[in-house]
Motif scaffolding. Sequence first.
Motif, PDB file in Angstrom:
ATOM      1  N   ILE A  19       0.853  -1.177   0.000  1.00  0.00           N
ATOM      2  CA  ILE A  19       0.000   0.000   0.000  1.00  0.00           C
ATOM      3  C   ILE A  19       0.889   1.227   0.000  1.00  0.00           C
ATOM      4  N   HIS A  20       0.448   2.284  -0.662  1.00  0.00           N
ATOM      5  CA  HIS A  20       1.237   3.512  -0.746  1.00  0.00           C
ATOM      6  C   HIS A  20       1.364   4.130   0.650  1.00  0.00           C
ATOM      7  N   GLY A  25      -5.519   5.663   4.516  1.00  0.00           N
ATOM      8  CA  GLY A  25      -5.663   4.598   5.499  1.00  0.00           C
ATOM      9  C   GLY A  25      -4.535   4.608   6.508  1.00  0.00           C
ATOM     10  N   LEU A  26      -3.352   5.069   6.078  1.00  0.00           N
ATOM     11  CA  LEU A  26      -2.192   5.137   6.966  1.00  0.00           C
ATOM     12  C   LEU A  26      -2.055   6.500   7.627  1.00  0.00           C
ATOM     13  N   ILE A  27      -2.128   7.578   6.844  1.00  0.00           N
ATOM     14  CA  ILE A  27      -1.830   8.884   7.421  1.00  0.00           C
ATOM     15  C   ILE A  27      -3.018   9.523   8.130  1.00  0.00           C
ATOM     16  N   GLY A  95      -8.404   4.485   2.164  1.00  0.00           N
ATOM     17  CA  GLY A  95      -8.885   5.829   1.834  1.00  0.00           C
ATOM     18  C   GLY A  95      -8.312   6.418   0.576  1.00  0.00           C
ATOM     19  N   GLY A  96      -7.239   5.831   0.050  1.00  0.00           N
ATOM     20  CA  GLY A  96      -6.638   6.293  -1.185  1.00  0.00           C
ATOM     21  C   GLY A  96      -5.606   7.389  -0.978  1.00  0.00           C
ATOM     22  N   VAL A  97      -4.910   7.717  -2.056  1.00  0.00           N
ATOM     23  CA  VAL A  97      -3.913   8.789  -2.047  1.00  0.00           C
ATOM     24  C   VAL A  97      -4.545  10.015  -2.688  1.00  0.00           C
ATOM     25  N   SER A  98      -4.819  11.049  -1.873  1.00  0.00           N
ATOM     26  CA  SER A  98      -5.490  12.235  -2.381  1.00  0.00           C
ATOM     27  C   SER A  98      -4.509  13.389  -2.550  1.00  0.00           C
TER      28      SER A  98
END
Length: 273
Positions: A19-20, A25-27, A95-98
């Motif tokens: 996962i990026h 989801g991480l930050i 949640g994705g990379v926005s």
Amino acid sequence: MKPFCFADGHIIPTQTATIHPMDLGLIRGFGIFDFFRTSGRTPLFLEHYLDRFIASAEKTHLPLAYSREELRTIVRELIEKNDLVDGGIRMLLSGGVSENHFSPAEGKLFIFAEPLSMPAEEKYREGVKLLTLEYVRPIADIKTTNYTLPVWHSVNWKRLEAEDVLYHWNGEVSESSRSNFYIVKNGVIHTPDQHILMGITRKKILEIADKVVIRPVTLEEVWDADEAFISSTTKVLLPVTQLDDRKIGSGKPGPVTLDILGKFRALEKSSVA
């Protein structure tokens, strides 16, 4: 974790899933998941879990690029690929990379197959202890990945011989950190109606229970209850015989609780027959 998972649109070795690092989801801790059990390679109550997962994606504004039929097919392929006779399936949508590192984006779908360890039989025979915790889970009707408070609080549970917590706010109880909550008074089951996740096990319990009332339940009523129990996918139904330092009812699992447990186990068997 079983050797194969679904990620990047394919079934791949679980150890290679990535996962990026800037995924929400991480930050930000923003994502959704769901979890269900398999019995004899049959996913229990699969359609209900797919209903909730799809609804959670919509409510959290996360695009889900797979149809119900595609999700169903992936799940069954994973079960066979991992030879998952009795275990668990975890669906996770990040949640994705926005662009602004805050707004929901196009997330990444993972589906994992896992071994599953149910609670020891002693807990079903003797009951478990919960700890009261003043808290309302954010957007409780969505199964998000935000479990920060109970994970932090769980450091104390083993020392205090507790199974989990019971959330309460303004004198009313809602749920445990990973389970729905019920009390029994004069043979009638009562379960909270607000600030809760609509559990699939809860849904089935409401269908098989003879006498049940869905309404606000106060903390004072819990102290005065004849019986109490919690329910979840991974616990099925556990009697609650102690809250903090006080016994509930006789301090032993009660007849209504044990009757519902027996009926639910029979329902599971009939679902895979």
